[in-house]
Design a protein around this motif. Structure first.
Motif, PDB file in Angstrom:
ATOM      1  N   ASP A 182      41.644  85.358  65.657  1.00 17.01           N
ATOM      2  CA  ASP A 182      40.556  86.251  65.261  1.00 17.01           C
ATOM      3  C   ASP A 182      40.971  87.716  65.331  1.00 17.01           C
ATOM      4  OD1 ASP A 182      38.922  84.066  64.846  1.00 17.01           O
ATOM      5  OD2 ASP A 182      38.020  84.143  66.846  1.00 17.01           O
ATOM      6  N   ALA A 183      41.656  88.079  66.404  1.00 16.93           N
ATOM      7  CA  ALA A 183      42.138  89.458  66.536  1.00 16.93           C
ATOM      8  C   ALA A 183      43.148  89.772  65.444  1.00 16.93           C
ATOM      9  CB  ALA A 183      42.753  89.672  67.908  1.00 16.93           C
ATOM     10  N   ALA A 184      44.037  88.839  65.197  1.00 16.47           N
ATOM     11  CA  ALA A 184      45.048  89.044  64.158  1.00 16.47           C
ATOM     12  C   ALA A 184      44.389  89.212  62.795  1.00 16.47           C
ATOM     13  CB  ALA A 184      46.023  87.876  64.134  1.00 16.47           C
ATOM     14  N   ARG A 185      43.382  88.406  62.521  1.00 15.99           N
ATOM     15  CA  ARG A 185      42.695  88.497  61.230  1.00 15.99           C
ATOM     16  C   ARG A 185      42.020  89.864  61.073  1.00 15.99           C
ATOM     17  NH1 ARG A 185      39.810  84.416  61.753  1.00 15.99           N
ATOM     18  NH2 ARG A 185      41.046  82.956  60.489  1.00 15.99           N
ATOM     19  N   ALA A 186      41.353  90.322  62.125  1.00 19.96           N
ATOM     20  CA  ALA A 186      40.678  91.620  62.054  1.00 19.96           C
ATOM     21  C   ALA A 186      41.677  92.738  61.784  1.00 19.96           C
ATOM     22  CB  ALA A 186      39.924  91.884  63.355  1.00 19.96           C
ATOM     23  N   LEU A 187      42.825  92.685  62.410  1.00 23.44           N
ATOM     24  CA  LEU A 187      43.839  93.726  62.234  1.00 23.44           C
ATOM     25  C   LEU A 187      44.507  93.637  60.859  1.00 23.44           C
ATOM     26  CD1 LEU A 187      45.306  93.473  65.815  1.00 23.44           C
ATOM     27  CD2 LEU A 187      44.320  95.564  64.828  1.00 23.44           C
ATOM     28  N   ILE A 188      44.831  92.418  60.440  1.00 22.13           N
ATOM     29  CA  ILE A 188      45.470  92.245  59.128  1.00 22.13           C
ATOM     30  C   ILE A 188      44.533  92.686  58.015  1.00 22.13           C
ATOM     31  CG2 ILE A 188      46.314  90.520  57.483  1.00 22.13           C
ATOM     32  CD1 ILE A 188      47.541  89.022  59.875  1.00 22.13           C
ATOM     33  N   GLU A 189      43.277  92.279  58.109  1.00 18.93           N
ATOM     34  CA  GLU A 189      42.311  92.665  57.071  1.00 18.93           C
ATOM     35  C   GLU A 189      42.059  94.165  57.055  1.00 18.93           C
ATOM     36  OE1 GLU A 189      38.902  90.208  57.755  1.00 18.93           O
ATOM     37  OE2 GLU A 189      39.815  88.440  56.783  1.00 18.93           O
ATOM     38  N   ALA A 190      42.311  94.829  58.186  1.00 19.43           N
ATOM     39  CA  ALA A 190      42.154  96.291  58.260  1.00 19.43           C
ATOM     40  C   ALA A 190      43.413  97.019  57.808  1.00 19.43           C
ATOM     41  CB  ALA A 190      41.785  96.706  59.675  1.00 19.43           C
ATOM     42  N   GLY A 191      44.465  96.268  57.479  1.00 23.51           N
ATOM     43  CA  GLY A 191      45.671  96.886  56.939  1.00 23.51           C
ATOM     44  C   GLY A 191      46.866  96.944  57.855  1.00 23.51           C
ATOM     45  N   ALA A 192      46.861  96.208  58.959  1.00 23.61           N
ATOM     46  CA  ALA A 192      48.010  96.213  59.867  1.00 23.61           C
ATOM     47  C   ALA A 192      49.255  95.694  59.151  1.00 23.61           C
ATOM     48  CB  ALA A 192      47.714  95.358  61.099  1.00 23.61           C
ATOM     49  N   ASN A 193      50.389  96.264  59.496  1.00 18.43           N
ATOM     50  CA  ASN A 193      51.665  95.909  58.874  1.00 18.43           C
ATOM     51  C   ASN A 193      52.217  94.626  59.486  1.00 18.43           C
ATOM     52  OD1 ASN A 193      54.219  95.769  57.779  1.00 18.43           O
ATOM     53  ND2 ASN A 193      54.839  97.825  58.385  1.00 18.43           N
ATOM     54  N   VAL A 194      52.285  93.573  58.693  1.00 21.07           N
ATOM     55  CA  VAL A 194      52.751  92.279  59.203  1.00 21.07           C
ATOM     56  C   VAL A 194      54.264  92.240  59.382  1.00 21.07           C
ATOM     57  CG1 VAL A 194      50.803  91.053  58.165  1.00 21.07           C
ATOM     58  CG2 VAL A 194      52.954  91.234  56.890  1.00 21.07           C
ATOM     59  N   ASN A 195      54.959  93.278  58.896  1.00 17.85           N
ATOM     60  CA  ASN A 195      56.417  93.332  58.994  1.00 17.85           C
ATOM     61  C   ASN A 195      56.927  94.326  60.026  1.00 17.85           C
ATOM     62  OD1 ASN A 195      56.962  91.483  56.726  1.00 17.85           O
ATOM     63  ND2 ASN A 195      56.068  93.110  55.476  1.00 17.85           N
ATOM     64  N   ALA A 196      56.016  94.987  60.763  1.00 14.26           N
ATOM     65  CA  ALA A 196      56.418  96.003  61.740  1.00 14.26           C
ATOM     66  C   ALA A 196      57.130  95.357  62.919  1.00 14.26           C
ATOM     67  CB  ALA A 196      55.200  96.792  62.211  1.00 14.26           C
ATOM     68  N   LYS A 197      58.387  95.736  63.150  1.00 16.08           N
ATOM     69  CA  LYS A 197      59.205  95.110  64.188  1.00 16.08           C
ATOM     70  C   LYS A 197      59.134  95.871  65.510  1.00 16.08           C
ATOM     71  CE  LYS A 197      62.619  93.017  61.086  1.00 16.08           C
ATOM     72  NZ  LYS A 197      64.061  92.924  60.765  1.00 16.08           N
ATOM     73  N   ASP A 198      59.265  95.122  66.597  1.00 22.87           N
ATOM     74  CA  ASP A 198      59.319  95.729  67.928  1.00 22.87           C
ATOM     75  C   ASP A 198      60.773  95.965  68.331  1.00 22.87           C
ATOM     76  OD1 ASP A 198      60.325  93.241  68.574  1.00 22.87           O
ATOM     77  OD2 ASP A 198      58.728  92.712  69.970  1.00 22.87           O
ATOM     78  N   ASP A 199      61.000  96.310  69.582  1.00 26.11           N
ATOM     79  CA  ASP A 199      62.353  96.597  70.051  1.00 26.11           C
ATOM     80  C   ASP A 199      63.251  95.362  70.056  1.00 26.11           C
ATOM     81  OD1 ASP A 199      61.436  99.151  70.428  1.00 26.11           O
ATOM     82  OD2 ASP A 199      61.198  98.967  72.605  1.00 26.11           O
ATOM     83  N   MET A 200      62.628  94.175  70.010  1.00 29.32           N
ATOM     84  CA  MET A 200      63.398  92.920  69.969  1.00 29.32           C
ATOM     85  C   MET A 200      63.636  92.437  68.535  1.00 29.32           C
ATOM     86  SD  MET A 200      64.125  91.744  73.065  1.00 29.32           S
ATOM     87  CE  MET A 200      64.114  89.941  72.991  1.00 29.32           C
ATOM     88  N   GLN A 201      63.211  93.260  67.568  1.00 25.78           N
ATOM     89  CA  GLN A 201      63.337  92.924  66.148  1.00 25.78           C
ATOM     90  C   GLN A 201      62.437  91.765  65.726  1.00 25.78           C
ATOM     91  OE1 GLN A 201      65.235  94.916  63.829  1.00 25.78           O
ATOM     92  NE2 GLN A 201      64.885  96.118  65.688  1.00 25.78           N
ATOM     93  N   ASP A 202      61.349  91.566  66.467  1.00 24.74           N
ATOM     94  CA  ASP A 202      60.318  90.611  66.065  1.00 24.74           C
ATOM     95  C   ASP A 202      59.207  91.354  65.335  1.00 24.74           C
ATOM     96  OD1 ASP A 202      61.256  88.137  67.000  1.00 24.74           O
ATOM     97  OD2 ASP A 202      60.554  88.544  69.032  1.00 24.74           O
ATOM     98  N   SER A 203      58.687  90.751  64.302  1.00 28.16           N
ATOM     99  CA  SER A 203      57.489  91.255  63.615  1.00 28.16           C
ATOM    100  C   SER A 203      56.413  90.180  63.734  1.00 28.16           C
ATOM    101  CB  SER A 203      57.794  91.519  62.134  1.00 28.16           C
ATOM    102  OG  SER A 203      58.021  90.292  61.447  1.00 28.16           O
ATOM    103  N   PRO A 204      55.161  90.504  63.425  1.00 26.56           N
ATOM    104  CA  PRO A 204      54.127  89.463  63.454  1.00 26.56           C
ATOM    105  C   PRO A 204      54.490  88.277  62.554  1.00 26.56           C
ATOM    106  CG  PRO A 204      53.098  91.616  63.400  1.00 26.56           C
ATOM    107  CD  PRO A 204      54.570  91.852  63.216  1.00 26.56           C
ATOM    108  N   SER A 237      63.113  89.436  55.525  1.00 23.69           N
ATOM    109  CA  SER A 237      63.311  90.102  56.815  1.00 23.69           C
ATOM    110  C   SER A 237      63.946  89.133  57.804  1.00 23.69           C
ATOM    111  CB  SER A 237      61.979  90.639  57.358  1.00 23.69           C
ATOM    112  OG  SER A 237      61.073  89.589  57.617  1.00 23.69           O
ATOM    113  N   THR A 238      64.708  89.691  58.728  1.00 18.93           N
ATOM    114  CA  THR A 238      65.453  88.861  59.671  1.00 18.93           C
ATOM    115  C   THR A 238      65.229  89.300  61.113  1.00 18.93           C
ATOM    116  OG1 THR A 238      67.414  90.264  59.375  1.00 18.93           O
ATOM    117  CG2 THR A 238      67.264  88.282  58.010  1.00 18.93           C
TER     118      THR A 238
END
Length: 234
Positions: free
Chosen positions: A86-108, A133-134
């Motif tokens: 539910d949280a993920a859906r709210a953020l994605i529908e609001a325009g969150a970047n599904v490809n944004a990587k963290d320091d470990m090179q993981d994205s959603p 993306s990798t």
């Protein structure tokens, strides 16, 4: 007279008792984060709590949707880590970047694929997931999904168009990982079949020249060996 007053003023500012006041002002500025930073921090907290109402309210208040925490994670990646759909859906529908990587090179997108978080993965795919993306191992989302035996995730990623013959930094494809890092059981047999049907190269060897068929034989995976042989493996 005016010059005398100016000199007095300069002296007062440089006097020893002026330093603590300036230091206090600087410390105050450093120890009190801006309102926007606090709002973004609360957004991450709301994502970690799967609190959709708070997420929506914080976004209205101006929280930066793709702001990062100390590990470089966005709020969406925090929600993905918890499989909070539910949280993920709210953020994605609001325009969150599904490809944004963290320091470990993981994205959603990559994390959802690797962990078999199918609902979040499908949302990411529908909202601009970068299929090329990798992760930190140089692998696509498909490769760890094959390794971990996530049959429906593999099916979904193949259907989305992820390259079934991509080779990671270890020299392995999804097919190789489905053999080398598996128990050879029913889930992995299904994955091997899905990859064969998707035209995976059954003769694409690892960096040491060992083929998928040779790996299957070494491990005694008879069913997978038969599947590979029927598909033309040598």
């Amino acid at each position: 007279m005016h010059r005398f007053l100016a000199l007095c003023l300069m002296g007062a500012l440089s006097a020893p008792w002026a330093a603590p006041a300036r230091a206090q002002a600087n410390t105050s500025a450093q120890t009190h984060p801006s309102t926007s930073a606090m709002t973004s921090l609360r957004l991450h907290q709301a994502a970690a709590a799967n609190d959709v109402s708070a997420i929506r309210q914080l976004l209205k208040e101006g929280a930066a949707i793709d702001s990062r925490d100390a590990q470089g994670r966005t709020a969406l990646l925090v929600a993905t880590h918890g499989n909070y759909v539910d949280a993920a859906r709210a953020l994605i529908e609001a325009g969150a970047n599904v490809n944004a990587k963290d320091d470990m090179q993981d994205s959603p997108y990559l994390y959802a694929g690797a962990r078999g978080l199918l609902e979040i993965l499908k949302m990411a795919l529908a909202h601009g997931a970068d299929l090329r993306s990798t992760n930190r191992y140089g692998g696509t989302a498909l490769i760890p999904a094959c390794e971990r035996g996530h049959v429906e995730t593999v099916r979904t990623l193949i259907a989305a168009g992820v390259d079934v013959n991509h080779v990671n930094r270890l020299g392995w494809t999804g097919l190789l990982e489905a053999i080398i890092l598996s128990d050879g059981g029913p889930r992995y047999q299904q994955i091997v079949q899905l990859l064969i049907e998707a035209k995976a190269d059954v003769n694409l060897a690892d960096k040491d020249g060992v083929t998928p068929l040779a790996h299957a034989r070494q491990r005694g995976y008879k069913t997978i060996e038969k599947m590979l042989t029927a598909a033309g493996a040598r």
